[in-house]
Scaffold this active site. Structure first.
Site, PDB file in Angstrom:
ATOM      1  NE  ARG A   1      -3.901  -0.952   0.511  1.00 44.82           N
ATOM      2  CZ  ARG A   1      -4.926  -1.259   1.288  1.00 44.82           C
ATOM      3  NH1 ARG A   1      -4.846  -2.252   2.129  1.00 44.82           N
ATOM      4  NH2 ARG A   1      -6.048  -0.579   1.238  1.00 44.82           N
TER       5      ARG A   1
ATOM      6  CG  ASP B   1      -4.384  -0.251  -2.851  1.00 43.81           C
ATOM      7  OD1 ASP B   1      -4.946  -1.349  -2.646  1.00 43.81           O
ATOM      8  OD2 ASP B   1      -4.157   0.575  -1.944  1.00 43.81           O
TER       9      ASP B   1
ATOM     10  CE1 TYR C   1      -4.013  -3.284   5.433  1.00 43.53           C
ATOM     11  CE2 TYR C   1      -1.665  -3.733   5.296  1.00 43.53           C
ATOM     12  CZ  TYR C   1      -2.890  -3.566   4.678  1.00 43.53           C
ATOM     13  OH  TYR C   1      -2.991  -3.674   3.323  1.00 43.53           O
TER      14      TYR C   1
HETATM   15  P1  NAD Z   1      -8.398  -2.749   6.635  1.00 45.45           P
HETATM   16  O1  NAD Z   1      -9.404  -3.103   5.585  1.00 45.45           O
HETATM   17  O2  NAD Z   1      -7.339  -3.719   6.979  1.00 45.45           O
HETATM   18  O3  NAD Z   1      -9.195  -2.400   7.984  1.00 45.45           O
HETATM   19  C1  NAD Z   1     -10.279  -1.497   7.971  1.00 45.45           C
HETATM   20  C2  NAD Z   1     -10.236  -0.638   9.223  1.00 45.45           C
HETATM   21  O4  NAD Z   1     -10.597  -1.416  10.362  1.00 45.45           O
HETATM   22  C3  NAD Z   1      -8.867  -0.048   9.532  1.00 45.45           C
HETATM   23  O5  NAD Z   1      -8.948   1.357   9.567  1.00 45.45           O
HETATM   24  C4  NAD Z   1      -8.521  -0.644  10.894  1.00 45.45           C
HETATM   25  O6  NAD Z   1      -7.779   0.247  11.718  1.00 45.45           O
HETATM   26  C5  NAD Z   1      -9.894  -0.891  11.472  1.00 45.45           C
HETATM   27  N1  NAD Z   1      -9.977  -1.835  12.598  1.00 45.45           N
HETATM   28  C6  NAD Z   1      -9.292  -2.974  12.836  1.00 45.45           C
HETATM   29  N2  NAD Z   1      -9.689  -3.540  14.007  1.00 45.45           N
HETATM   30  C7  NAD Z   1     -10.667  -2.750  14.499  1.00 45.45           C
HETATM   31  C8  NAD Z   1     -11.492  -2.819  15.647  1.00 45.45           C
HETATM   32  N3  NAD Z   1     -11.392  -3.797  16.552  1.00 45.45           N
HETATM   33  N4  NAD Z   1     -12.394  -1.838  15.847  1.00 45.45           N
HETATM   34  C9  NAD Z   1     -12.526  -0.809  14.970  1.00 45.45           C
HETATM   35  N5  NAD Z   1     -11.774  -0.702  13.856  1.00 45.45           N
HETATM   36  C10 NAD Z   1     -10.852  -1.652  13.620  1.00 45.45           C
HETATM   37  O7  NAD Z   1      -7.688  -1.377   6.320  1.00 45.45           O
HETATM   38  P2  NAD Z   1      -7.659  -0.538   4.958  1.00 45.45           P
HETATM   39  O8  NAD Z   1      -8.899   0.233   4.848  1.00 45.45           O
HETATM   40  O9  NAD Z   1      -7.285  -1.454   3.865  1.00 45.45           O
HETATM   41  O10 NAD Z   1      -6.469   0.467   5.241  1.00 45.45           O
HETATM   42  C11 NAD Z   1      -5.322   0.060   5.971  1.00 45.45           C
HETATM   43  C12 NAD Z   1      -4.310   1.166   6.063  1.00 45.45           C
HETATM   44  O11 NAD Z   1      -3.659   1.329   4.823  1.00 45.45           O
HETATM   45  C13 NAD Z   1      -4.862   2.504   6.404  1.00 45.45           C
HETATM   46  O12 NAD Z   1      -3.931   3.147   7.223  1.00 45.45           O
HETATM   47  C14 NAD Z   1      -4.932   3.196   5.073  1.00 45.45           C
HETATM   48  O13 NAD Z   1      -4.915   4.588   5.192  1.00 45.45           O
HETATM   49  C15 NAD Z   1      -3.672   2.674   4.476  1.00 45.45           C
HETATM   50  N6  NAD Z   1      -3.688   2.773   3.011  1.00 45.45           N
HETATM   51  C16 NAD Z   1      -2.625   3.395   2.405  1.00 45.45           C
HETATM   52  C17 NAD Z   1      -2.617   3.510   1.026  1.00 45.45           C
HETATM   53  C18 NAD Z   1      -1.478   4.179   0.333  1.00 45.45           C
HETATM   54  O14 NAD Z   1      -0.692   4.837   0.927  1.00 45.45           O
HETATM   55  N7  NAD Z   1      -1.366   4.003  -0.960  1.00 45.45           N
HETATM   56  C19 NAD Z   1      -3.655   2.995   0.284  1.00 45.45           C
HETATM   57  C20 NAD Z   1      -4.710   2.367   0.949  1.00 45.45           C
HETATM   58  C21 NAD Z   1      -4.704   2.251   2.312  1.00 45.45           C
END
Ligand code: NAD
Length: 377
Positions: free
Chosen positions: A122, A130, A228
């Site tokens: 990511r 992505d 994550y």
């Molecule tokens: P994900 O699908 O793995 O998880 C979704 C959300 O659930 C996350 O925000 C996580 O913190 C939250 N979560 C986990 N356990 C929890 C709980 N018990 N209660 C409440 N919430 C909980 O995550 P995602 O949406 O794929 O994103 C993961 C990370 O990657 C984020 O920091 C996102 O900003 C980052 N990201 C970066 C890029 C990039 O830089 N290109 C692109 C996409 C995502």
């Protein structure tokens, strides 16, 4: 390079790995594009449009598999599909690698280089490819639409001569890519939105979308180097559940998107918490495929509880907006190929030291080369 794109066969899968627009780009690069007829039927991309973009539609699946240098598909293949592919060829798809050790072993022994969309880092450089983000974003949007359709209430506040309708209350648990899009969608529809995430860094993002961040003191939660969430301790889980119970009881719609990369989804809502909700409320469990955030949710089913709460366990909500889900997904595939394409020589050049390839390549040269999975084999 001869690239073959498969029409999905899994029940309920409406998306495709190629659009006519992405195909035209790949043909321009110098790839020979072939696809199964009906590829984009369920996402409204007709065969004729692919043909116009330079794609040859082929009926003989086995022959096309055997001839392909790269096979692209949305869902993971079957072992029979892997057996049809030639040694030294490439495969790009979602692979569910943490749960598919046998499939990975089959790819390795067949000498196929299998890349997993889930494992693409990511990073900023990899943003265009992505697929987790492109699909999660649409799933977050679709979750709100789906819930709003089941809720026998309007979402926005309405002042009418017959009285005022108060805005519906929506609670989003997990404010990552899907959760933030769900917040934005619910806000646009006029709902009052609360949100919670165990990563404190997202509080600012939640507030910037006009939602309220529910504060629960869980102590140290942090996040992994990849950004994550980390798994909570049993004490933190209990604190989170206690802290959310009141908001959940007051909410008309609850959407859970909480995931832990490479691990089963955390259980954030118990049956007792659902039992405390108002009749007619709707819960959408976007993590249902990964084990579920909500006790009692079932993949592919709507569960109606004794107190009249509907728990939606749709396994692929992005598939309900298949046209756009396919548009962005196909762009992710094309960006991956383009990244490894040598413009001068017109060849696919896989540099094994490339950070993106290192992240997503699971098998190569007859072996499982990804360190996270090689150790398990
Ligand atoms: P994900 O699908 O793995 O998880 C979704 C959300 O659930 C996350 O925000 C996580 O913190 C939250 N979560 C986990 N356990 C929890 C709980 N018990 N209660 C409440 N919430 C909980 O995550 P995602 O949406 O794929 O994103 C993961 C990370 O990657 C984020 O920091 C996102 O900003 C980052 N990201 C970066 C890029 C990039 O830089 N290109 C692109 C996409 C995502």
């Amino acid at each position: 390079m001869n690239c073959y794109v498969i029409a999905e066969t899994e029940k309920g899968e409406t998306r495709a790995a190629l659009t006519p627009a992405s195909a035209a780009g790949l043909v321009k690069l110098g790839l020979v594009m072939q696809a199964q007829p009906g590829l984009g039927l369920l996402s409204n991309y007709p065969d004729a449009a692919y043909v116009e973009a330079g794609v040859k539609m082929v009926v003989d699946h086995a022959a096309a598999m055997a001839a392909a240098d790269l096979v692209m598909r949305v869902r993971k293949p079957t072992k029979a599909d892997i057996e049809m592919m030639k040694r030294g060829s490439w495969s790009l798809s979602f692979l569910d690698p943490f749960n598919e050790p046998e499939l990975i072993a089959a790819f390795a022994s067949a000498g196929i280089s299998a890349a997993s969309l889930e494992m693409i880092p990511r990073t900023t450089l990899a943003q265009k490819m992505d697929a987790l983000s492109s699909q999660a974003s649409l799933a977050g949007y679709a979750a709100v639409i789906e819930a709003a359709q089941r809720l026998q209430m309007a979402l926005p506040m309405m002042m009418t001569p017959a009285g005022t309708i108060m805005p519906a209350r929506v609670f989003i648990i997990g404010a990552g890519v899907a959760g933030l899009q769900a917040i934005a969608t619910a806000k646009r529809m006029g709902a009052r939105v609360d949100a919670f995430d165990t990563r404190p860094v997202v509080e600012e993002q939640v507030r910037s979308l006009g939602a309220k961040f529910v504060k629960i003191d869980l102590g140290e939660t942090g996040q992994t180097a990849g950004g994550y969430a980390k798994a909570l301790t049993p004490e933190q889980v209990a604190k989170q559940q206690a802290g959310m119970a009141k908001v959940i009881a007051q909410s008309d719609i609850v959407i859970t998107t909480a995931k832990l990369f490479g691990r089963p989804a955390p259980r954030v809502i118990t049956a007792a918490m659902v039992a405390g909700m108002k009749p007619g409320s709707v819960v959408v469990d976007l993590a249902v495929e990964g084990g579920g955030n909500v006790e009692g949710s079932r993949s592919g089913e709507d569960v109606v509880t004794a107190n009249g709460v509907t728990i939606i366990g749709h396994p692929c909500l992005e598939g309900t907006v298949a046209h756009h889900a396919t548009q962005v997904l196909a762009a992710n595939y094309a960006a991956w190929v383009t990244h490894f394409w040598d413009e001068k020589e017109k060849v696919f050049r896989a540099n094994l030291d490339d950070e993106i390839l290192k992240g997503c390549l699971i098998t190569h040269g007859g072996a499982i080369i990804h360190p996270q999975f090689a150790a398990k084999s």
